[in-house]
Design a protein around this motif. Structure first.
Motif, PDB file in Angstrom:
ATOM      1  N   PHE A 165       9.205  47.710 -50.168  1.00  0.00           N
ATOM      2  CA  PHE A 165      10.408  46.876 -50.288  1.00  0.00           C
ATOM      3  C   PHE A 165      10.059  45.526 -50.909  1.00  0.00           C
ATOM      4  O   PHE A 165      10.885  44.923 -51.601  1.00  0.00           O
ATOM      5  N   GLU A 166       8.844  45.065 -50.693  1.00  0.00           N
ATOM      6  CA  GLU A 166       8.396  43.822 -51.335  1.00  0.00           C
ATOM      7  C   GLU A 166       8.389  43.998 -52.856  1.00  0.00           C
ATOM      8  O   GLU A 166       8.865  43.126 -53.596  1.00  0.00           O
ATOM      9  N   GLU A 167       7.876  45.132 -53.313  1.00  0.00           N
ATOM     10  CA  GLU A 167       7.873  45.418 -54.759  1.00  0.00           C
ATOM     11  C   GLU A 167       9.292  45.550 -55.287  1.00  0.00           C
ATOM     12  O   GLU A 167       9.608  45.071 -56.385  1.00  0.00           O
ATOM     13  N   ILE A 168      10.141  46.216 -54.533  1.00  0.00           N
ATOM     14  CA  ILE A 168      11.536  46.398 -54.952  1.00  0.00           C
ATOM     15  C   ILE A 168      12.244  45.053 -55.045  1.00  0.00           C
ATOM     16  O   ILE A 168      12.973  44.781 -56.009  1.00  0.00           O
ATOM     17  N   LYS A 169      12.001  44.198 -54.084  1.00  0.00           N
ATOM     18  CA  LYS A 169      12.613  42.862 -54.090  1.00  0.00           C
ATOM     19  C   LYS A 169      12.192  42.094 -55.345  1.00  0.00           C
ATOM     20  O   LYS A 169      13.025  41.489 -56.025  1.00  0.00           O
ATOM     21  N   GLU A 170      10.914  42.119 -55.657  1.00  0.00           N
ATOM     22  CA  GLU A 170      10.404  41.406 -56.832  1.00  0.00           C
ATOM     23  C   GLU A 170      10.946  42.014 -58.129  1.00  0.00           C
ATOM     24  O   GLU A 170      11.304  41.278 -59.060  1.00  0.00           O
ATOM     25  N   TYR A 171      11.001  43.338 -58.179  1.00  0.00           N
ATOM     26  CA  TYR A 171      11.505  44.020 -59.380  1.00  0.00           C
ATOM     27  C   TYR A 171      12.981  43.670 -59.608  1.00  0.00           C
ATOM     28  O   TYR A 171      13.389  43.355 -60.733  1.00  0.00           O
TER      29      TYR A 171
END
Ligand code: FES
Length: 72
Positions: A16-22
């Motif tokens: 979810f951290e990657e998704i948030k940044e993306y």
């Protein structure tokens, strides 16, 4: 409190951290934007309500069922 936290889209192997940044990089504000981009949440879709919360709150880890508790 559960020892297990929901923190990723398993089907697409993105936290979810990657998704948030993306989403931030792309300017996405809706779950559908991420699904159309084929980045997350269009496989089994079990993560979809959690990713909605990521976009709404900025949080990246949730208790199982947190989405349903929020809807009360
Ligand atoms: S866990 Fe995200 S689509 Fe399956």
């Amino acid at each position: 409190m559960s020892d297990f936290l929901v923190n990723r889209c398993i089907c697409h192997e993105h936290s979810f951290e990657e998704i948030k940044e993306y989403a931030k990089e792309k300017g996405y504000t809706d779950l559908e934007d991420l699904q159309i981009d084929n980045y997350c949440s269009n496989g089994c879709r079990i993560c979809a309500p959690y990713v909605e919360m990521v976009l709404e709150t900025g949080e990246t880890a949730f208790e199982p069922g947190a989405y349903y508790k929020r809807k009360k």
